[in-house]
Design a protein around this motif. Structure first.
Motif, PDB file in Angstrom:
ATOM      1  N   ALA A 190      62.487  24.935  97.430  1.00 22.81           N
ATOM      2  CA  ALA A 190      62.133  23.565  97.811  1.00 22.81           C
ATOM      3  C   ALA A 190      60.934  23.076  97.000  1.00 22.81           C
ATOM      4  O   ALA A 190      60.874  21.903  96.612  1.00 22.81           O
ATOM      5  CB  ALA A 190      61.831  23.503  99.301  1.00 22.81           C
ATOM      6  N   LEU A 191      59.989  23.981  96.717  1.00 23.83           N
ATOM      7  CA  LEU A 191      58.821  23.572  95.931  1.00 23.83           C
ATOM      8  C   LEU A 191      59.193  23.235  94.489  1.00 23.83           C
ATOM      9  O   LEU A 191      58.634  22.304  93.911  1.00 23.83           O
ATOM     10  CB  LEU A 191      57.752  24.669  95.954  1.00 23.83           C
ATOM     11  N   SER A 192      60.122  23.968  93.913  1.00 25.20           N
ATOM     12  CA  SER A 192      60.503  23.649  92.532  1.00 25.20           C
ATOM     13  C   SER A 192      61.264  22.329  92.470  1.00 25.20           C
ATOM     14  O   SER A 192      61.100  21.552  91.524  1.00 25.20           O
ATOM     15  CB  SER A 192      61.330  24.780  91.919  1.00 25.20           C
ATOM     16  N   ARG A 193      62.085  22.073  93.485  1.00 23.96           N
ATOM     17  CA  ARG A 193      62.793  20.775  93.519  1.00 23.96           C
ATOM     18  C   ARG A 193      61.816  19.626  93.745  1.00 23.96           C
ATOM     19  O   ARG A 193      61.961  18.559  93.143  1.00 23.96           O
ATOM     20  CB  ARG A 193      63.851  20.779  94.612  1.00 23.96           C
ATOM     21  N   LEU A 194      60.828  19.862  94.607  1.00 26.03           N
ATOM     22  CA  LEU A 194      59.808  18.842  94.839  1.00 26.03           C
ATOM     23  C   LEU A 194      58.990  18.605  93.574  1.00 26.03           C
ATOM     24  O   LEU A 194      58.610  17.470  93.273  1.00 26.03           O
ATOM     25  CB  LEU A 194      58.897  19.253  96.005  1.00 26.03           C
ATOM     26  N   THR A 195      58.729  19.675  92.821  1.00 24.49           N
ATOM     27  CA  THR A 195      58.003  19.538  91.554  1.00 24.49           C
ATOM     28  C   THR A 195      58.785  18.666  90.585  1.00 24.49           C
ATOM     29  O   THR A 195      58.216  17.773  89.946  1.00 24.49           O
ATOM     30  CB  THR A 195      57.750  20.924  90.928  1.00 24.49           C
ATOM     31  N   ALA A 204      57.618  15.065  89.234  1.00 23.22           N
ATOM     32  CA  ALA A 204      57.469  14.903  87.785  1.00 23.22           C
ATOM     33  C   ALA A 204      58.284  13.719  87.277  1.00 23.22           C
ATOM     34  O   ALA A 204      57.796  12.925  86.455  1.00 23.22           O
ATOM     35  CB  ALA A 204      57.887  16.186  87.074  1.00 23.22           C
ATOM     36  N   ILE A 205      59.499  13.561  87.775  1.00 22.16           N
ATOM     37  CA  ILE A 205      60.335  12.426  87.355  1.00 22.16           C
ATOM     38  C   ILE A 205      59.717  11.107  87.812  1.00 22.16           C
ATOM     39  O   ILE A 205      59.666  10.136  87.048  1.00 22.16           O
ATOM     40  CB  ILE A 205      61.775  12.600  87.884  1.00 22.16           C
ATOM     41  N   ALA A 206      59.215  11.080  89.051  1.00 21.05           N
ATOM     42  CA  ALA A 206      58.569   9.864  89.553  1.00 21.05           C
ATOM     43  C   ALA A 206      57.294   9.562  88.762  1.00 21.05           C
ATOM     44  O   ALA A 206      56.989   8.396  88.467  1.00 21.05           O
ATOM     45  CB  ALA A 206      58.253  10.012  91.038  1.00 21.05           C
ATOM     46  N   PHE A 207      56.553  10.602  88.378  1.00 19.09           N
ATOM     47  CA  PHE A 207      55.326  10.418  87.590  1.00 19.09           C
ATOM     48  C   PHE A 207      55.644   9.825  86.222  1.00 19.09           C
ATOM     49  O   PHE A 207      54.962   8.904  85.755  1.00 19.09           O
ATOM     50  CB  PHE A 207      54.613  11.764  87.437  1.00 19.09           C
ATOM     51  N   ILE A 208      56.691  10.321  85.589  1.00 15.05           N
ATOM     52  CA  ILE A 208      57.087   9.790  84.282  1.00 15.05           C
ATOM     53  C   ILE A 208      57.554   8.343  84.409  1.00 15.05           C
ATOM     54  O   ILE A 208      57.232   7.493  83.561  1.00 15.05           O
ATOM     55  CB  ILE A 208      58.165  10.688  83.647  1.00 15.05           C
TER      56      ILE A 208
END
Length: 120
Positions: free
Chosen positions: A48-53, A57-61
């Motif tokens: 779940a943490l890797s999916r949240l990462t 990251a996509i939202a940040f970009i």
């Protein structure tokens, strides 16, 4: 609009930092921690943490690109050189009215200004 996107961008950055720091190091970075964990394949299961990462990251970009587009629309073809003022002269040759750097010259003989500052 720009302020809202900027606040979301900063919150995403803080969230991304927190999620990355919470994850366990499985690559053996700096020779510490982790290990195979008994996995049969070389590819670990997505937690779940890797999916949240990935999501953060996509939202940040996306917010980075949005802020870039908003900044480009705000400038709208304005250049720094357009804001420079060219001194207007009466001389047909285009020479400035006063010699350049005349305000940096020492005072003349008849000037009463002191050459050194006083404590008065």
């Amino acid at each position: 609009m720009e302020n809202v996107v900027l606040i979301i961008h900063l919150l995403l950055a803080l969230g991304l930092i927190a999620v990355v720091l919470l994850q366990r190091s499985e690559g053996g970075g700096l020779g510490m921690g982790g290990g195979g964990g008994g996995a049969v394949s070389g590819r670990a299961a997505a937690t779940a943490l890797s999916r949240l990462t990935w999501l953060l990251a996509i939202a940040f970009i996306c917010t980075s690109i949005t802020l870039t587009v908003l900044a480009a629309q705000k400038s709208a073809g304005a250049s720094v050189t357009d804001r420079l003022a060219v001194p207007q002269t009466d001389d047909p040759d285009g020479a400035p009215a006063a010699p350049l750097g005349s305000d940096l010259l020492p005072p003349s003989e008849g000037d009463n200004a002191p050459l050194v500052p006083s404590l008065d």
